[in-house]
Design a protein around this motif. Sequence first.
Motif, PDB file in Angstrom:
ATOM      1  N   ARG A   1     -12.867 -33.538  40.639  1.00 29.48           N
ATOM      2  CA  ARG A   1     -13.594 -34.195  41.718  1.00 29.48           C
ATOM      3  C   ARG A   1     -14.725 -33.307  42.236  1.00 29.48           C
ATOM      4  O   ARG A   1     -15.840 -33.774  42.466  1.00 29.48           O
ATOM      5  CB  ARG A   1     -12.645 -34.513  42.879  1.00 29.48           C
ATOM      6  CG  ARG A   1     -11.595 -35.566  42.575  1.00 29.48           C
ATOM      7  CD  ARG A   1     -10.616 -35.646  43.729  1.00 29.48           C
ATOM      8  NE  ARG A   1      -9.540 -36.605  43.490  1.00 29.48           N
ATOM      9  CZ  ARG A   1      -8.472 -36.711  44.268  1.00 29.48           C
ATOM     10  NH1 ARG A   1      -8.347 -35.923  45.327  1.00 29.48           N
ATOM     11  NH2 ARG A   1      -7.542 -37.607  43.997  1.00 29.48           N
TER      12      ARG A   1
ATOM     13  N   ASP B   1     -19.564 -42.100  47.341  1.00 25.15           N
ATOM     14  CA  ASP B   1     -18.314 -42.723  47.772  1.00 25.15           C
ATOM     15  C   ASP B   1     -17.133 -41.983  47.128  1.00 25.15           C
ATOM     16  O   ASP B   1     -16.981 -41.990  45.908  1.00 25.15           O
ATOM     17  CB  ASP B   1     -18.296 -44.192  47.357  1.00 25.15           C
ATOM     18  CG  ASP B   1     -17.072 -44.938  47.866  1.00 25.15           C
ATOM     19  OD1 ASP B   1     -16.202 -44.288  48.483  1.00 25.15           O
ATOM     20  OD2 ASP B   1     -16.992 -46.157  47.644  1.00 25.15           O
ATOM     21  N   PRO B   2     -16.269 -41.332  47.928  1.00 27.06           N
ATOM     22  CA  PRO B   2     -15.141 -40.588  47.356  1.00 27.06           C
ATOM     23  C   PRO B   2     -14.207 -41.440  46.513  1.00 27.06           C
ATOM     24  O   PRO B   2     -13.528 -40.926  45.621  1.00 27.06           O
ATOM     25  CB  PRO B   2     -14.414 -40.056  48.603  1.00 27.06           C
ATOM     26  CG  PRO B   2     -15.456 -40.020  49.664  1.00 27.06           C
ATOM     27  CD  PRO B   2     -16.348 -41.201  49.386  1.00 27.06           C
ATOM     28  N   ALA B   3     -14.178 -42.749  46.790  1.00 28.76           N
ATOM     29  CA  ALA B   3     -13.295 -43.628  46.026  1.00 28.76           C
ATOM     30  C   ALA B   3     -13.650 -43.638  44.539  1.00 28.76           C
ATOM     31  O   ALA B   3     -12.798 -43.940  43.697  1.00 28.76           O
ATOM     32  CB  ALA B   3     -13.362 -45.043  46.591  1.00 28.76           C
TER      33      ALA B   3
ATOM     34  N   LEU C   1     -14.199 -34.124  49.933  1.00 27.35           N
ATOM     35  CA  LEU C   1     -13.354 -33.243  49.134  1.00 27.35           C
ATOM     36  C   LEU C   1     -13.464 -31.800  49.615  1.00 27.35           C
ATOM     37  O   LEU C   1     -14.571 -31.298  49.820  1.00 27.35           O
ATOM     38  CB  LEU C   1     -13.749 -33.318  47.659  1.00 27.35           C
ATOM     39  CG  LEU C   1     -13.533 -34.684  46.981  1.00 27.35           C
ATOM     40  CD1 LEU C   1     -14.042 -34.636  45.556  1.00 27.35           C
ATOM     41  CD2 LEU C   1     -12.071 -35.059  47.002  1.00 27.35           C
TER      42      LEU C   1
ATOM     43  N   ILE D   1     -11.359 -41.012  42.797  1.00 27.98           N
ATOM     44  CA  ILE D   1      -9.946 -40.975  43.179  1.00 27.98           C
ATOM     45  C   ILE D   1      -9.025 -40.767  41.977  1.00 27.98           C
ATOM     46  O   ILE D   1      -7.932 -40.206  42.100  1.00 27.98           O
ATOM     47  CB  ILE D   1      -9.569 -42.269  43.945  1.00 27.98           C
ATOM     48  CG1 ILE D   1      -8.242 -42.072  44.673  1.00 27.98           C
ATOM     49  CG2 ILE D   1      -9.526 -43.473  42.998  1.00 27.98           C
ATOM     50  CD1 ILE D   1      -7.930 -43.171  45.669  1.00 27.98           C
ATOM     51  N   ASP D   2      -9.437 -41.188  40.794  1.00 24.07           N
ATOM     52  CA  ASP D   2      -8.601 -41.048  39.600  1.00 24.07           C
ATOM     53  C   ASP D   2      -8.740 -39.690  38.933  1.00 24.07           C
ATOM     54  O   ASP D   2      -8.011 -39.387  37.975  1.00 24.07           O
ATOM     55  CB  ASP D   2      -8.940 -42.150  38.593  1.00 24.07           C
ATOM     56  CG  ASP D   2      -8.560 -43.533  39.102  1.00 24.07           C
ATOM     57  OD1 ASP D   2      -7.571 -43.622  39.867  1.00 24.07           O
ATOM     58  OD2 ASP D   2      -9.248 -44.508  38.758  1.00 24.07           O
TER      59      ASP D   2
ATOM     60  N   GLU E   1      -5.142 -34.676  52.156  1.00 20.06           N
ATOM     61  CA  GLU E   1      -4.388 -35.448  51.161  1.00 20.06           C
ATOM     62  C   GLU E   1      -3.180 -34.658  50.624  1.00 20.06           C
ATOM     63  O   GLU E   1      -3.310 -33.534  50.157  1.00 20.06           O
ATOM     64  CB  GLU E   1      -5.319 -35.802  50.001  1.00 20.06           C
ATOM     65  CG  GLU E   1      -4.636 -36.490  48.824  1.00 20.06           C
ATOM     66  CD  GLU E   1      -5.552 -36.552  47.611  1.00 20.06           C
ATOM     67  OE1 GLU E   1      -6.578 -35.855  47.608  1.00 20.06           O
ATOM     68  OE2 GLU E   1      -5.226 -37.296  46.683  1.00 20.06           O
TER      69      GLU E   1
ATOM     70  N   ARG F   1      -8.982 -31.749  47.228  1.00 22.34           N
ATOM     71  CA  ARG F   1      -8.175 -32.724  47.952  1.00 22.34           C
ATOM     72  C   ARG F   1      -9.047 -33.486  48.942  1.00 22.34           C
ATOM     73  O   ARG F   1      -9.985 -32.934  49.520  1.00 22.34           O
ATOM     74  CB  ARG F   1      -7.032 -32.040  48.714  1.00 22.34           C
ATOM     75  CG  ARG F   1      -5.989 -31.375  47.821  1.00 22.34           C
ATOM     76  CD  ARG F   1      -4.895 -30.727  48.667  1.00 22.34           C
ATOM     77  NE  ARG F   1      -3.907 -30.058  47.845  1.00 22.34           N
ATOM     78  CZ  ARG F   1      -2.834 -30.650  47.337  1.00 22.34           C
ATOM     79  NH1 ARG F   1      -2.609 -31.929  47.578  1.00 22.34           N
ATOM     80  NH2 ARG F   1      -1.971 -29.976  46.607  1.00 22.34           N
ATOM     81  N   PHE F   2      -8.705 -34.764  49.151  1.00 22.91           N
ATOM     82  CA  PHE F   2      -9.428 -35.553  50.134  1.00 22.91           C
ATOM     83  C   PHE F   2      -9.056 -35.093  51.548  1.00 22.91           C
ATOM     84  O   PHE F   2      -7.884 -34.831  51.837  1.00 22.91           O
ATOM     85  CB  PHE F   2      -9.108 -37.045  49.986  1.00 22.91           C
ATOM     86  CG  PHE F   2      -9.753 -37.685  48.800  1.00 22.91           C
ATOM     87  CD1 PHE F   2     -11.135 -37.850  48.763  1.00 22.91           C
ATOM     88  CD2 PHE F   2      -9.006 -38.118  47.714  1.00 22.91           C
ATOM     89  CE1 PHE F   2     -11.741 -38.440  47.667  1.00 22.91           C
ATOM     90  CE2 PHE F   2      -9.610 -38.706  46.620  1.00 22.91           C
ATOM     91  CZ  PHE F   2     -10.981 -38.867  46.591  1.00 22.91           C
TER      92      PHE F   2
ATOM     93  N   ARG G   1      -9.971 -35.931  55.796  1.00 24.28           N
ATOM     94  CA  ARG G   1     -10.664 -36.750  56.783  1.00 24.28           C
ATOM     95  C   ARG G   1     -10.382 -36.216  58.181  1.00 24.28           C
ATOM     96  O   ARG G   1      -9.305 -35.704  58.461  1.00 24.28           O
ATOM     97  CB  ARG G   1     -10.256 -38.217  56.683  1.00 24.28           C
ATOM     98  CG  ARG G   1      -8.824 -38.538  57.094  1.00 24.28           C
ATOM     99  CD  ARG G   1      -8.566 -40.030  57.013  1.00 24.28           C
ATOM    100  NE  ARG G   1      -7.214 -40.372  57.483  1.00 24.28           N
ATOM    101  CZ  ARG G   1      -6.730 -41.613  57.525  1.00 24.28           C
ATOM    102  NH1 ARG G   1      -7.491 -42.622  57.109  1.00 24.28           N
ATOM    103  NH2 ARG G   1      -5.520 -41.849  57.972  1.00 24.28           N
TER     104      ARG G   1
END
Length: 230
Positions: free
Chosen positions: A45, A33-35, A175, A38-39, A135, A180-181, A183
């Motif tokens: 990442r 899960d990419p979430a 990523l 996120i921090d 992102e 960077r995220f 989608r």
Amino acid sequence: MEKISGLNDWVLDKKVPNSRRFAAVKISLQYPDPALFIDLKPKERIKAIDKVFKENYQKLISLNLFESHEVEPPKKRPRFIIAKLKYNQLKKLNALGYVAGIRIQSIDDAVLNVKEAVVLDKYFCVKMTVVIEVEGVSSKKQDIEKRFVLIRAKSFDDAYEKLEKSQDDYVKPYLNPDGRFVRWRIESYDDCFETNIQSPADLNDPAGVEVYSKLSKRKNTAKTVWDGKF
């Protein structure tokens, strides 16, 4: 065994016990899960995602389920494993939480059930527009993709409906090499074409198979007029 695809396409020789039968499979490991990341900073990442895949790959190999296996590149992020294992171990493989999917490539002492593969559904090619969102990037021009998806359905409406139900899977972020995220979001379903494909066996035609066609007009010139000569 909900994660396994293609299993029902094979008819097993009942004279051979499953404990002696082998299956060749392609395994895809679950993308975390990419979430969860996120921090972290972008580069952190990338390292964290790579670490998860490596750890899950090592856990899978340590189970000693495989007669043989190989990893599809890149090895620093092993997402796909081509493996040979005993048929009766498929259930155990299916139960692993970090395994996303298992595709049957072949089964020993079994034949492909052509009748099972030929279904009443037709094959449709759906044309869609996909927007690539990165992102934090707000450039003047945005990348888009014209995507053509082949899907089995009963009608045009059924084809659209099936894709709409699964469109959330397309938009799941991942990523990029910069951390960077990214989608790929389906923006629109633009067209649907009914193909002449009757079964997966048609795809073996050396002449190829038409999956999409759209007629249009253009200005005719002297250079484009065919003189009828071969």
